[in-house]
Design a protein around this motif. Sequence first.
Motif, short mmCIF file in Angstrom:
data_model
loop_
_atom_site.label_atom_id
_atom_site.label_comp_id
_atom_site.label_asym_id
_atom_site.label_seq_id
_atom_site.Cartn_x
_atom_site.Cartn_y
_atom_site.Cartn_z
N ALA A 101 20.83 8.63 7.12
CA ALA A 101 21.82 7.56 7.18
C ALA A 101 21.22 6.26 7.73
N LEU A 102 20.14 6.37 8.50
CA LEU A 102 19.57 5.16 9.08
C LEU A 102 18.54 4.50 8.18
N GLN A 103 18.15 5.19 7.11
CA GLN A 103 17.14 4.60 6.23
C GLN A 103 17.78 3.61 5.28
N SER A 104 18.04 2.42 5.81
CA SER A 104 18.75 1.44 5.00
C SER A 104 18.23 0.06 5.33
N PRO A 105 18.20 -0.83 4.33
CA PRO A 105 17.78 -2.20 4.61
C PRO A 105 18.70 -2.92 5.60
N SER A 119 0.81 -1.21 0.00
CA SER A 119 0.00 0.00 0.00
C SER A 119 0.85 1.27 0.00
N LEU A 120 2.06 1.18 0.54
CA LEU A 120 2.95 2.35 0.48
C LEU A 120 3.71 2.42 -0.83
N GLU A 121 3.74 1.29 -1.51
CA GLU A 121 4.49 1.15 -2.77
C GLU A 121 5.97 1.45 -2.59
N ARG A 122 6.50 1.13 -1.44
CA ARG A 122 7.95 1.21 -1.19
C ARG A 122 8.22 0.29 -0.02
N PRO A 123 9.46 -0.16 0.15
CA PRO A 123 9.75 -0.99 1.33
C PRO A 123 9.49 -0.19 2.59
N PRO A 124 8.74 -0.71 3.53
CA PRO A 124 8.43 0.07 4.74
C PRO A 124 9.63 0.11 5.68
N LEU A 125 10.58 0.92 5.35
CA LEU A 125 11.82 0.99 6.13
C LEU A 125 12.20 2.41 6.44
N ARG A 126 11.29 3.32 6.19
CA ARG A 126 11.72 4.70 6.26
C ARG A 126 11.44 5.35 7.61
N THR A 127 10.48 4.83 8.33
CA THR A 127 10.13 5.49 9.59
C THR A 127 10.46 4.61 10.79
N LEU A 128 10.50 5.27 11.92
CA LEU A 128 10.80 4.58 13.17
C LEU A 128 9.80 3.44 13.40
N GLY A 129 8.52 3.74 13.21
CA GLY A 129 7.48 2.75 13.43
C GLY A 129 7.66 1.55 12.50
#
Lengths: 261, 413
Positions: free
Chosen positions: A116-120, A51-61
């Motif tokens: 810098a933390l937005q990484s797989p 539903s976000l159409e991107r890997p959900p890795l961008r936010t703290l939650g």
Amino acid sequence: MIWNYFLIAAGVSSASWILSALIPKKDIIRNLLVLTGILSMAVYIAFLWSSLERPPLRTLGETRLWYSLFISIIGLITYFRWRYLWMLYYCLFMSLLFLFINYLHPENFSKTLMPALQSPWFVPHVVVYIISYAFLAASTLVAIYGLYQVRREKFEAKYMQIADNLVYLGFAFLTFGLLFGALWAKEAWGHYWTWDPKETWAFITWMGYLVYIHRRYQKPGKYVSALWLLALAFVILLVCWFGVNYLPSAQFSVHTYSMQP
Amino acid sequence: MSKTTKPLWQNPWGYAESFLIAFGLLLIGFLLEFTIQSNSGTSIRYPMNLILGGVFLTLLLVFYRLIKKSKLYLFLSGIPASIGAISVLTLLVIIMGVTPQVPMQDKNLITKLSLNQLTTSWSFLFINFYLLVILAFVIIRKSFPFKWKNWGFVCSHLGLWITIFAAGLGSGDLMRLKMDLHENKTEWKAYDDNGNYYELPLAIKLNDFIIDEFNPKLAVVENETGKLYEPTKPSMIMVEKDLTAQLHDWSVTVDEFLPLSGRAGEKYHPLHDFGAAPAAKVSVSTNSAEILTGWISCGSFNRPHESLKLNDNYSLLMTVPEPKKFSSEVTIYTPDGKKEDQILEVNKPQSVNGWKIYQLSYDEKMGKYSSLSIVEVVKDPWQIYVYIGIFMMMIGAIYMFWRGNKVRINSEQ
Ligand code: HEM
């Protein structure tokens, strides 16, 4: 919508994991319940992803969802292999804790992490460390208990075997944490290893356990020195975990993030 | 337990000899450092590093041939020697972990012994070298004749050996350069930390630099010193529309928030100008029930910032927003005439012609109006070998997880 589905998924996971702890008699039922909780997390993450159409890795939650998923999976695998029930419950507890934090802070879902933390690599790096520290802390408890028994002259060789096994498992995860960190650094900053204070202490910790493992391998009969080594290695680990920021060397660390709002 | 003490240096060697050798190397390293300081600027580049690596391997094999029947070989491939080397390296790294590792100008014992730059010191080199030799002998002894049950051991140890070897030799060939990209200009020169310029086999044109920011935060500072006042946590609160929050003794309400604005007369107005800055109208009440209202703004490179004086000692202000995400839209040209449009973002490097391009930073004074994007270009021809080593260590770690110390439990029973 995203929030309501989160409540459902987290509810299913919590319910099945708590149930799994309450009906411990039948192994198969417990495993199925644990698996149900994991699947519910996995399905929710898949839903979020599409539903976000991107890997959900961008936010703290979002990263916390992944922690929950992976910690519970590793807990189950470890249980299959080693039958450490306490580790399974520790993992499930940590998973629930992360879900609970997300529940308490809905706004975390929209708070993005510093670039810098937005990484797989972020999630695996943290997850394996959480698990490694649990194993190594457990081995330290065994070591302290062992030293106490030595003093009372009631030491039994089986303590040492338990400690050894915990160290082997913890060390395997520690190695992964270190290597994931190196691979991530290469991906994010162009170099694996810059001897940043946190990296330096992680390396020292790793070396400490390396000494223990090899010493044990060579002289399985010598308990007391090995037990002290194990206790000492954990002190180093604690320095690495909490103490680094207070050392004179820390002024130049990339790991002292000014915490995100 | 009976303890027999064996005179030093009499076979078989054990821990005492092992630690003496390792500490001896350390000492020689420090003495050498004291007399001829290692020059941290020099590094061994291709083809010298390849030759040196080859010489090292050859010498290692010759050495092995010479001593393989001797007690020395048993010692050098045994655990006491390993633990001595590991411990002394650990000790050195602990020193490194405690003292700041930055270049210093003054001449004192620390700089004379290079304690502030240990990774390029003789001692560090010697110990690593020694460890590499020992690890090589350990691997040789366990691998010939090869037994399948040792595959996990070989993976972890050979993996570590390859990693150290490749990373060590490759460090001279590693090029990490920076490039300043200005919007709508094409750049093909990059510079290193010492300010030397290099021409690259690629050129980059910055089409657009985009930055996404968090909202600014509210904070209280001391009027006299300008220092952040933080008797309670959190000491900073992010501005949001209609926010009401308690900041220390003050209750702050955001009546109006304009992400992009400019001051005109009595108030701020929404504005889409170059340099438009965030501003907020806030009401602040203390327990004395007096309400203070006013505009605050963090300003930008061409607009002044404005804070609200709370009393004689403290003021409320808005911090400069932090970046949420920044990226560069670029076109990359290579000598073969190809051109490629790419987006560079933190954690998402792009590879072109053997170089990797990383988004590094921008002109922080200009903030979101920066038309400068700084990227790092990295060439690391040895990367693949380091990755092979790391990958082997990972397999070794999985093996360790799966096997545990079961082998030993069985053998002890
Ligand atoms: C730092 C360099 C290292 C040295 C010098 C070293 C040296 C040794 C030596 C001499 C042995 C005994 C082999 C024998 O006599 O059978 C050994 C065994 C062992 N080492 Fe290392 N080692 C190093 C790093 C590592 C690492 C990084 C790991 C794990 C990731 C590791 C895990 C083990 C294990 C598990 C054994 C037991 C082997 C077995 O069960 O067959 N060592 N090591």
